[in-house]
Design a protein around this motif. Structure first.
Motif, PDB file in Angstrom:
ATOM      1  N   UNK A  46       0.833  -1.202   0.000  1.00  0.00           N
ATOM      2  CA  UNK A  46       0.000   0.000   0.000  1.00  0.00           C
ATOM      3  C   UNK A  46       0.867   1.250   0.000  1.00  0.00           C
ATOM      4  N   UNK A  47       1.914   1.246   0.806  1.00  0.00           N
ATOM      5  CA  UNK A  47       2.808   2.406   0.861  1.00  0.00           C
ATOM      6  C   UNK A  47       3.474   2.653  -0.488  1.00  0.00           C
ATOM      7  N   UNK A  48       3.977   1.600  -1.125  1.00  0.00           N
ATOM      8  CA  UNK A  48       4.648   1.737  -2.421  1.00  0.00           C
ATOM      9  C   UNK A  48       3.691   2.290  -3.472  1.00  0.00           C
ATOM     10  N   UNK A  49       2.497   1.738  -3.523  1.00  0.00           N
ATOM     11  CA  UNK A  49       1.512   2.213  -4.500  1.00  0.00           C
ATOM     12  C   UNK A  49       1.142   3.675  -4.247  1.00  0.00           C
ATOM     13  N   UNK A  50       0.935   4.027  -2.995  1.00  0.00           N
ATOM     14  CA  UNK A  50       0.546   5.395  -2.644  1.00  0.00           C
ATOM     15  C   UNK A  50       1.638   6.398  -3.008  1.00  0.00           C
ATOM     16  N   UNK A  51       2.876   6.057  -2.710  1.00  0.00           N
ATOM     17  CA  UNK A  51       3.974   6.969  -3.024  1.00  0.00           C
ATOM     18  C   UNK A  51       4.124   7.184  -4.525  1.00  0.00           C
TER      19      UNK A  51
END
Length: 93
Positions: A46-51
């Motif tokens: 989720x963090x990777x996609x959001x960034x």
């Protein structure tokens, strides 16, 4: 001239989160927003996609991140995301 990288050894503890990112992400989002996304995201995917999504919204066509969350039992969840022209790809390794 030869490159001489600066290195630092750090201890890794349960709950630690690590981010490697391209300048397209760093310049688009900055330190505070990067920290916020890592702190608020449930997992590394989720963090990777959001960034990558946020950097792409800012118009950067080179947004690459590697997010590592240290999980229980000594395992590490690693995810990478890359966007060229706003198309994210996420995969585990």
């Amino acid at each position: 001239p030869a490159l001489k990288p600066r290195t630092k050894t750090v201890g890794i503890e349960l709950g630690d989160r690590f981010l490697l990112c391209s300048d397209g992400v760093w310049e688009a989002l900055g330190r505070d927003e990067l920290r916020s996304v890592l702190a608020e995201s449930f997992n590394a995917v989720i963090a990777a996609e959001e960034l990558v999504d946020r950097a792409a919204e800012c118009g950067h066509d080179n947004a690459t991140v590697v997010v590592i969350y240290v999980e229980s039992g000594g395992s590490v969840l690693r995810r990478a995301a890359q966007s060229d022209c706003g198309t994210p790809e996420v995969g585990g390794f």
